[in-house]
Write a protein that holds these residues in place. Sequence first.
Motif, PDB file in Angstrom:
ATOM      1  N   GLN A   6      40.957  43.214  42.220  1.00 39.09           N
ATOM      2  CA  GLN A   6      41.313  41.991  41.525  1.00 39.09           C
ATOM      3  C   GLN A   6      41.783  42.306  40.117  1.00 39.09           C
ATOM      4  O   GLN A   6      41.277  43.210  39.465  1.00 39.09           O
ATOM      5  CB  GLN A   6      40.109  41.040  41.466  1.00 39.09           C
ATOM      6  CG  GLN A   6      39.702  40.563  42.855  1.00 39.09           C
ATOM      7  CD  GLN A   6      38.615  39.515  42.773  1.00 39.09           C
ATOM      8  OE1 GLN A   6      38.181  39.164  41.688  1.00 39.09           O
ATOM      9  NE2 GLN A   6      38.179  39.037  43.906  1.00 39.09           N
TER      10      GLN A   6
ATOM     11  N   LEU B 178      31.620  39.702  46.525  1.00 39.81           N
ATOM     12  CA  LEU B 178      32.850  39.689  47.314  1.00 39.81           C
ATOM     13  C   LEU B 178      33.831  40.727  46.789  1.00 39.81           C
ATOM     14  O   LEU B 178      34.156  40.746  45.601  1.00 39.81           O
ATOM     15  CB  LEU B 178      33.482  38.294  47.276  1.00 39.81           C
ATOM     16  CG  LEU B 178      34.756  38.114  48.113  1.00 39.81           C
ATOM     17  CD1 LEU B 178      34.456  38.285  49.593  1.00 39.81           C
ATOM     18  CD2 LEU B 178      35.367  36.735  47.854  1.00 39.81           C
ATOM     19  N   GLN B 179      34.305  41.572  47.692  1.00 32.50           N
ATOM     20  CA  GLN B 179      35.295  42.595  47.354  1.00 32.50           C
ATOM     21  C   GLN B 179      36.630  42.250  48.005  1.00 32.50           C
ATOM     22  O   GLN B 179      36.694  41.451  48.945  1.00 32.50           O
ATOM     23  CB  GLN B 179      34.831  43.973  47.853  1.00 32.50           C
ATOM     24  CG  GLN B 179      33.477  44.403  47.327  1.00 32.50           C
ATOM     25  CD  GLN B 179      33.527  44.809  45.869  1.00 32.50           C
ATOM     26  OE1 GLN B 179      34.544  45.301  45.399  1.00 32.50           O
ATOM     27  NE2 GLN B 179      32.440  44.605  45.154  1.00 32.50           N
ATOM     28  N   GLN B 180      37.677  42.841  47.517  1.00 34.63           N
ATOM     29  CA  GLN B 180      38.990  42.669  48.143  1.00 34.63           C
ATOM     30  C   GLN B 180      39.431  44.004  48.718  1.00 34.63           C
ATOM     31  O   GLN B 180      39.526  45.004  48.010  1.00 34.63           O
ATOM     32  CB  GLN B 180      40.017  42.168  47.127  1.00 34.63           C
ATOM     33  CG  GLN B 180      41.408  41.986  47.748  1.00 34.63           C
ATOM     34  CD  GLN B 180      42.362  41.268  46.807  1.00 34.63           C
ATOM     35  OE1 GLN B 180      42.049  40.182  46.328  1.00 34.63           O
ATOM     36  NE2 GLN B 180      43.499  41.870  46.539  1.00 34.63           N
TER      37      GLN B 180
ATOM     38  N   ASN C  38      40.052  36.187  49.413  1.00 33.19           N
ATOM     39  CA  ASN C  38      39.914  36.234  47.956  1.00 33.19           C
ATOM     40  C   ASN C  38      40.782  35.180  47.284  1.00 33.19           C
ATOM     41  O   ASN C  38      40.380  34.577  46.276  1.00 33.19           O
ATOM     42  CB  ASN C  38      40.267  37.630  47.437  1.00 33.19           C
ATOM     43  CG  ASN C  38      39.109  38.598  47.522  1.00 33.19           C
ATOM     44  OD1 ASN C  38      38.354  38.756  46.578  1.00 33.19           O
ATOM     45  ND2 ASN C  38      38.954  39.244  48.676  1.00 33.19           N
ATOM     46  N   HIS C  39      41.970  34.927  47.835  1.00 31.23           N
ATOM     47  CA  HIS C  39      42.814  33.867  47.282  1.00 31.23           C
ATOM     48  C   HIS C  39      42.139  32.502  47.435  1.00 31.23           C
ATOM     49  O   HIS C  39      42.176  31.676  46.518  1.00 31.23           O
ATOM     50  CB  HIS C  39      44.171  33.867  47.985  1.00 31.23           C
ATOM     51  CG  HIS C  39      45.013  35.058  47.651  1.00 31.23           C
ATOM     52  ND1 HIS C  39      46.105  35.426  48.407  1.00 31.23           N
ATOM     53  CD2 HIS C  39      44.920  35.963  46.661  1.00 31.23           C
ATOM     54  CE1 HIS C  39      46.641  36.527  47.878  1.00 31.23           C
ATOM     55  NE2 HIS C  39      45.940  36.862  46.819  1.00 31.23           N
TER      56      HIS C  39
ATOM     57  N   ASN D 249      39.205  32.272  44.934  1.00 32.52           N
ATOM     58  CA  ASN D 249      39.687  32.094  43.565  1.00 32.52           C
ATOM     59  C   ASN D 249      40.214  30.681  43.343  1.00 32.52           C
ATOM     60  O   ASN D 249      40.033  30.091  42.268  1.00 32.52           O
ATOM     61  CB  ASN D 249      40.770  33.120  43.248  1.00 32.52           C
ATOM     62  CG  ASN D 249      40.230  34.538  43.215  1.00 32.52           C
ATOM     63  OD1 ASN D 249      39.041  34.736  43.009  1.00 32.52           O
ATOM     64  ND2 ASN D 249      41.094  35.511  43.434  1.00 32.52           N
TER      65      ASN D 249
ATOM     66  N   SER E 235      41.356  39.970  54.123  1.00 30.92           N
ATOM     67  CA  SER E 235      40.542  40.050  52.910  1.00 30.92           C
ATOM     68  C   SER E 235      41.271  39.461  51.715  1.00 30.92           C
ATOM     69  O   SER E 235      40.669  38.751  50.891  1.00 30.92           O
ATOM     70  CB  SER E 235      40.171  41.514  52.643  1.00 30.92           C
ATOM     71  OG  SER E 235      39.448  41.635  51.438  1.00 30.92           O
ATOM     72  N   LYS E 236      42.555  39.726  51.600  1.00 29.41           N
ATOM     73  CA  LYS E 236      43.319  39.177  50.477  1.00 29.41           C
ATOM     74  C   LYS E 236      43.374  37.659  50.545  1.00 29.41           C
ATOM     75  O   LYS E 236      43.233  36.972  49.521  1.00 29.41           O
ATOM     76  CB  LYS E 236      44.724  39.768  50.474  1.00 29.41           C
ATOM     77  CG  LYS E 236      44.766  41.262  50.142  1.00 29.41           C
ATOM     78  CD  LYS E 236      46.179  41.808  50.202  1.00 29.41           C
ATOM     79  CE  LYS E 236      46.202  43.316  49.889  1.00 29.41           C
ATOM     80  NZ  LYS E 236      47.571  43.874  49.981  1.00 29.41           N
TER      81      LYS E 236
ATOM     82  N   PRO F  17      42.694  35.774  39.695  1.00 29.57           N
ATOM     83  CA  PRO F  17      41.376  35.138  39.682  1.00 29.57           C
ATOM     84  C   PRO F  17      40.991  34.560  38.346  1.00 29.57           C
ATOM     85  O   PRO F  17      41.192  35.147  37.309  1.00 29.57           O
ATOM     86  CB  PRO F  17      40.434  36.287  40.073  1.00 29.57           C
ATOM     87  CG  PRO F  17      41.143  37.502  39.588  1.00 29.57           C
ATOM     88  CD  PRO F  17      42.612  37.224  39.770  1.00 29.57           C
TER      89      PRO F  17
END
Length: 1013
Positions: free
Chosen positions: A96, A940-942, A952-953, A956, A948-949, A187
Amino acid sequence: MTTPMPPGAPRQHPPQTHNPNLQQKSDSLPDNFQNLNLNMTSPSLTSHIRSPPTTSTSVPSQPISRPGAPPPEIVPGHNVPPNMGSVRPFRPPGGQPLPFGTRPPPGSLPSSMGGGPIITPGGSSASGLGGRPSAFGGSIRNSPPAGVPPPMMVAGRPPGQASGMVPFVGSLQLSRRPGPPMQSALPFSAPLSAPFGTLTWAPSQVAPATAAPDSVQPHRMFGMPPPQPNQVLPSIDQTGSSLEDAWKINSNQVPRPTPSSSVIQYDTHQGNQANTPPPATSDYIVKDTGSCSPRYMRCTIHQIPCTADLLTNCGMEFALMVQPLALPHPHEEPIPVVDFGEHGPIRCSRCKGYINPFMKFTDHDRQFICNFCGFIGSTPHEYQCNLGPDGRRRDAHERPELCRGTVEFVATKEYMMRDPMPAVYFFLIDVSRNAVQTGATAAACAAISQVIADLPEGPRTKLGIATFDSTVHFYNLKRVLQQPLMLIVPDVHNVYIPLETDVVVQLSECRQHIEQLLESIPTMFQDNRTAESAFVAAIKAAFLAIKSSGGKLLVFQSVLPSVGMVALSARDAEGRGNISAGDKEPHKLLQPADIALKTLAIEFAECQVCVDVFITTQAYVDIASIYVIPGTTGGQVYYYYPFSSISDPVKLYNDLRWNITRPQGFEAVMRVRCSQGIDVKEYHGNFCKRIPTDVDLPGIDSDKTIMVTLKHDEKLQDGSECAFQCALLYTTVYGQRRIRISTLSLPCTRNLTNLFRSIDLETQFVCSLKQVANEIPYTPLLQMREQVTHICINKLFAYRKFCTTATKSGQLILPEALKLLPLYTLGLTKSTGLKTDGRIDDRSFWINYVSHISIPLAVCLVLPRMIAVHNLDLHKPEGTESVIPQMLPLSSEYVSEEGIYLLENGVDGLIYIGSLVDSNILRQLFGFSSVEETPNQFVLQQYDNPLSKNLNHVVNDIRRQRCSYLRWTLCRKEDASGALFISYLVEDANQKGGPSYSEFLVHLHRSIQAKIC
């Protein structure tokens, strides 16, 4: 005693990076907000503000920063106690980008942040730095202090925006605002508070139903949607089996919120009539055409009943939700700042109401009629203008105060008892044994060290730091010293400050000492064996340090206050056995333990000291008592339970950063005025009330909402207009004294059908929610749940009795405006505040959180959002810029053990992992391949894959909408975390006796039938 403090290791400053606030394009704010990607330049959008044709001002725009994850270079590893072992770096999850921005200079939001173009009544426009008329020479200096960039103005309404409003939800056609394609969202960079980009809570798609025969079809208020058919649910017998069976066949007949991401273009006034505002939970862009934006003030009913009896018959709440510093939509015009010079704004001589678009001018503009009390006042000679054929002033469209519902006036010396206070921030850190060992002390020091860069620039910004355990420790930050000196105050029963000066210092002069101190505190107390906390004594001592000026006191607390002034104990069995809240009179544990706390809080408020408390704990701390002080001073409580050194430091940093960078004001006073016949009954929220008509707000910010309940004093005339005006006098963070005025005008009616059609459901429900929260500490839970259900029954019964005829007795009729009321009510009865199980502190936090939150956040708290995330790479919303998938009903029928589901309510975030999830999906999203490997503590990791992306989007985007860095908990079946997730599925029956949605509707129907018979 005075003891030299060992300096910490030299601080490594992060490298200089590009500051996104200093943009090359001056008008990129709206597109940036639209894309939720503020670090990238977007096509410019014209900025403008209504001003006299003689001059105009167009200045660059800058965004307000949203708290982001701290820079990766700042890792408080050396601050973490040795017994904590390996701690995850204090930085964004992998992959991120870095955080965005700092506090904008005055003018980003020209009103709440203290800048913007200043429009003078004479028709000229000047920037905040100068150009003020000579008549204002005797008043305070309202330009930004030295070192502050010149004022700027947020972008105005984009060209080509539709002038007419889009109809209210129902059968409306919502048009999507054109814009550039959606880009990858960075983010936590956009301070987008709900409802920007949120889902529209539109009515569900249900089987068509016809209106009741012979029902009255009254004249509609302008802009009101055409009458919608009532939702008639299937006929049921006295056992209710028919209704339940029908829903098992077709669950679409159950009223549910239907998400929509279309943007509504809304004009507040058209012609001489008010337009019905869109739902508070929808995404809308307001054009202020006379009445204020519903973001700032919204009424529970959009047509005012003429008599108190009419209001009683319909069973509705009559109140205003006031959020005076609410964040505007980035595509809306900025609030104009008007300077009337040394004489100040024009006001009614009798009721002191401020000039607004609904005051009428007569006698060739030599007089005006107050729209609140009817008094005829004299128009100042220099303000007079010719009237047009319609009786309006010819310059009305050139003067914001005559054509805009919300304006801001520059305050004169008449509104000041002293010079505007400086921006003072005092940080108070718990260094007791528990705080140090859990990593809370290190996390607090690291967060403070990083947010210092976001504090307002200039010599007016001051800062102080103190620590406490069973004693209080001040620090001499004098610049001439080689290192800070610790000054210990051992007397925690009668506290004092060891120095009159050098405890609070100018940030610009002592930044190095402050950073050195924050670096050293965790190391200094790493072997601390003191377990007690003198919390109340510490905040009293910190208050004495800033008493003369006022300011913000930010406290980091980890354990129950047990020594010194107002020492608290683990009341009843809650602190020892953490028993169920269903035991004998548990509601008494929700009341403050000592009345002395209220006395202390009032003293703080009188000296303009606002207190925010960050509770980083793993045990009971008696939030019910602690909250009295922030709740009275305009502050709030942040609650991290159980505190985790792995997942919570980043959330703590983001919460602290948003706290100091959001639009806010100091030493504020607010009053609401109403037209004759209506009066203010009571105010509810976080404030201090010393006189009946006003509320004192040592601190006020964009997230705070105040509920104002209203009452009838006399009968109103049918068809007349009823006006409401909120006046907020406050000081900006840059030392400018301002008066923000929001005026709302609504028509009056004596027709019950009109009243039911003009109901604002979300505002009605949140009004009831806040009233219920106020009563929970004094009423048994079972009685409160029954009271909540009766409120819903009474409203539906009133509609059935007065507005429908010739309907079958076996039908449950839900009016279009109230069709979601049963679902909201059911969610409330199963919420944290009314559940019979759970921790007392959790319930106390819920009660106090509800007292000040906005309408969209309150609705989300009761009715969370659930989405599927296991197929994010396959399904993406079409025709929308939002990356958030369509929300699912809160029922186990929509939860598969082969899927993964995200649920959030604005406070907590849960991710449920089904027991049969494909191992490849788990590996892509979380980095492990088996459900049994699910960790208890999670960040949470990306990862480098589309799924996964996309997750995360989505996360965020949710954080931006809620203006909160939600932490996420992984949940799985047959585990305590899984039970927590299931408890939020409000449409299901639960083991505690809570009914399902179908059963609850049957109960409502039976209760209404009993009242009819």
